[in-house]
Design a protein around this motif. Structure first.
Motif, PDB file in Angstrom:
ATOM      1  N   TYR A  98      16.881  56.139  77.398  1.00 44.93           N
ATOM      2  CA  TYR A  98      15.302  56.356  77.262  1.00 44.93           C
ATOM      3  C   TYR A  98      14.084  55.143  76.419  1.00 44.93           C
ATOM      4  N   ARG A  99      13.827  54.069  77.060  1.00 43.50           N
ATOM      5  CA  ARG A  99      13.448  53.129  76.149  1.00 43.50           C
ATOM      6  C   ARG A  99      11.921  53.105  75.717  1.00 43.50           C
ATOM      7  N   LEU A 100      11.272  54.020  75.507  1.00 38.53           N
ATOM      8  CA  LEU A 100      10.174  54.825  74.818  1.00 38.53           C
ATOM      9  C   LEU A 100       9.816  55.547  73.936  1.00 38.53           C
ATOM     10  N   THR A 101      10.640  57.125  74.805  1.00 38.85           N
ATOM     11  CA  THR A 101      10.248  58.448  74.070  1.00 38.85           C
ATOM     12  C   THR A 101      11.682  57.836  73.015  1.00 38.85           C
ATOM     13  N   GLY A 102      12.600  57.325  73.678  1.00 41.74           N
ATOM     14  CA  GLY A 102      13.795  57.958  73.369  1.00 41.74           C
ATOM     15  C   GLY A 102      14.220  56.751  71.700  1.00 41.74           C
ATOM     16  N   PRO A 103      13.260  55.868  71.424  1.00 41.19           N
ATOM     17  CA  PRO A 103      13.247  55.332  70.163  1.00 41.19           C
ATOM     18  C   PRO A 103      12.077  56.152  69.164  1.00 41.19           C
ATOM     19  N   LEU A 104      11.453  56.670  69.358  1.00 39.06           N
ATOM     20  CA  LEU A 104       9.790  57.786  68.772  1.00 39.06           C
ATOM     21  C   LEU A 104      10.752  59.014  68.206  1.00 39.06           C
ATOM     22  N   VAL A 105      10.984  59.670  69.647  1.00 39.75           N
ATOM     23  CA  VAL A 105      12.117  61.074  69.191  1.00 39.75           C
ATOM     24  C   VAL A 105      13.134  61.135  68.625  1.00 39.75           C
ATOM     25  N   ILE A 106      13.788  59.672  68.041  1.00 40.52           N
ATOM     26  CA  ILE A 106      15.063  59.381  67.140  1.00 40.52           C
ATOM     27  C   ILE A 106      14.696  59.180  65.803  1.00 40.52           C
ATOM     28  N   PHE A 107      13.074  58.491  65.930  1.00 43.47           N
ATOM     29  CA  PHE A 107      13.023  57.715  64.681  1.00 43.47           C
ATOM     30  C   PHE A 107      12.308  59.416  63.484  1.00 43.47           C
ATOM     31  N   PHE A 108      11.493  60.103  64.193  1.00 42.92           N
ATOM     32  CA  PHE A 108      10.827  60.850  63.783  1.00 42.92           C
ATOM     33  C   PHE A 108      11.391  62.202  63.455  1.00 42.92           C
ATOM     34  N   SER A 109      12.872  61.863  64.068  1.00 44.75           N
ATOM     35  CA  SER A 109      13.975  63.108  63.913  1.00 44.75           C
ATOM     36  C   SER A 109      14.220  62.790  62.299  1.00 44.75           C
ATOM     37  N   ASN A 110      14.560  61.133  62.393  1.00 46.78           N
ATOM     38  CA  ASN A 110      15.558  61.009  61.283  1.00 46.78           C
ATOM     39  C   ASN A 110      14.566  60.936  60.576  1.00 46.78           C
ATOM     40  N   LEU A 111      13.363  60.571  60.615  1.00 49.47           N
ATOM     41  CA  LEU A 111      12.341  60.562  58.816  1.00 49.47           C
ATOM     42  C   LEU A 111      12.196  62.413  59.184  1.00 49.47           C
ATOM     43  N   ARG A 112      12.092  63.804  59.922  1.00 47.90           N
ATOM     44  CA  ARG A 112      11.839  64.716  59.050  1.00 47.90           C
ATOM     45  C   ARG A 112      13.338  65.633  58.798  1.00 47.90           C
ATOM     46  N   ARG A 113      14.402  65.049  59.514  1.00 45.15           N
ATOM     47  CA  ARG A 113      15.816  65.750  58.965  1.00 45.15           C
ATOM     48  C   ARG A 113      16.620  64.852  58.302  1.00 45.15           C
ATOM     49  N   GLY A 114      16.584  63.640  58.639  1.00 48.43           N
ATOM     50  CA  GLY A 114      17.641  62.436  57.518  1.00 48.43           C
ATOM     51  C   GLY A 114      18.647  62.196  58.834  1.00 48.43           C
ATOM     52  N   LYS A 115      19.420  61.934  58.786  1.00 51.84           N
ATOM     53  CA  LYS A 115      20.426  61.225  59.546  1.00 51.84           C
ATOM     54  C   LYS A 115      21.219  62.071  60.003  1.00 51.84           C
ATOM     55  N   ASP A 116      22.061  62.898  59.129  1.00 51.74           N
ATOM     56  CA  ASP A 116      22.531  64.482  58.820  1.00 51.74           C
ATOM     57  C   ASP A 116      21.939  65.242  59.332  1.00 51.74           C
ATOM     58  N   GLY A 117      20.962  65.477  60.063  1.00 50.43           N
ATOM     59  CA  GLY A 117      20.299  66.431  59.884  1.00 50.43           C
ATOM     60  C   GLY A 117      20.261  65.861  61.712  1.00 50.43           C
ATOM     61  N   THR A 118      21.009  65.437  62.914  1.00 46.12           N
ATOM     62  CA  THR A 118      21.148  65.529  64.376  1.00 46.12           C
ATOM     63  C   THR A 118      22.883  64.832  63.798  1.00 46.12           C
ATOM     64  N   ILE A 119      23.468  65.107  65.066  1.00 46.23           N
ATOM     65  CA  ILE A 119      24.505  65.511  65.376  1.00 46.23           C
ATOM     66  C   ILE A 119      25.300  64.835  67.094  1.00 46.23           C
ATOM     67  N   GLY A 120      26.026  63.835  67.024  1.00 44.92           N
ATOM     68  CA  GLY A 120      26.066  63.649  68.940  1.00 44.92           C
ATOM     69  C   GLY A 120      27.136  65.159  69.532  1.00 44.92           C
ATOM     70  N   LEU A 121      27.464  65.202  70.113  1.00 47.11           N
ATOM     71  CA  LEU A 121      28.497  65.599  70.755  1.00 47.11           C
ATOM     72  C   LEU A 121      29.309  64.534  72.419  1.00 47.11           C
ATOM     73  N   GLU A 122      30.475  64.775  72.353  1.00 45.38           N
ATOM     74  CA  GLU A 122      30.580  64.346  73.531  1.00 45.38           C
ATOM     75  C   GLU A 122      31.366  65.236  74.449  1.00 45.38           C
ATOM     76  N   ILE A 123      31.138  65.102  75.914  1.00 47.68           N
ATOM     77  CA  ILE A 123      31.198  66.061  76.691  1.00 47.68           C
ATOM     78  C   ILE A 123      32.768  64.996  77.990  1.00 47.68           C
ATOM     79  N   THR A 124      33.869  65.455  77.658  1.00 44.25           N
ATOM     80  CA  THR A 124      34.960  65.062  78.613  1.00 44.25           C
ATOM     81  C   THR A 124      34.910  65.640  80.133  1.00 44.25           C
ATOM     82  N   PRO A 125      34.864  65.675  80.958  1.00 40.85           N
ATOM     83  CA  PRO A 125      34.553  66.192  82.370  1.00 40.85           C
ATOM     84  C   PRO A 125      36.181  66.925  82.392  1.00 40.85           C
ATOM     85  N   ALA A 126      36.344  68.416  83.265  1.00 37.46           N
ATOM     86  CA  ALA A 126      37.540  68.391  83.286  1.00 37.46           C
ATOM     87  C   ALA A 126      38.741  67.864  84.515  1.00 37.46           C
TER      88      ALA A 126
END
Length: 126
Positions: A98-126
């Protein structure tokens, strides 16, 4: 190697469906990126979907629009909550997809919540 994910692998949004204790499905449209036949999602650490995944890792994903209107095939799978280093890799993948919106959303999320405020999920198909 995205054949098990089908259309979900290239969708801009996917409906991530988790399940309550009573089995009721709860769907949420999220950004997602595929890599090595797995799907990666980024979300708020204390969200209900994360709590439900910790209790029951079974999920489904389906291509959708930003409002959650689905299209395409449903893919069943298992979700895993990622650690901090793995979550940073997910952020990097999302910034690239998400070349334009991705960096912006992630940047402001890090400012608001800090790095620990968000988390990744890995989904493995059945």
């Amino acid at each position: 190697m995205t054949n098990r994910l089908g259309e979900v692998a290239t969708a801009n949004y996917v409906l991530l469906t988790t399940f309550r204790k009573d089995g009721t499905p709860v769907g949420t449209p999220v950004w997602a990126v595929s890599r090595e036949d797995k799907l990666y999602v980024w979300t708020v650490t204390d969200s209900w979907k994360v709590k439900r995944i910790r209790r029951n890792p079974e999920v489904t994903v389906q291509p959708c629009d930003a409002r959650g209107k689905t299209h395409g095939a449903v893919v069943s799978g298992t979700a895993r909550v990622l650690d901090g280093a793995e979550t940073e890799q997910v952020r990097s993948l999302l910034r690239r997809k998400y070349r334009l919106t991705g960096p912006l959303v992630i940047f402001f999320s890090n400012l608001r919540r800090g790095k620990d405020g968000t988390i990744g999920l890995e989904i493995t198909p059945a």
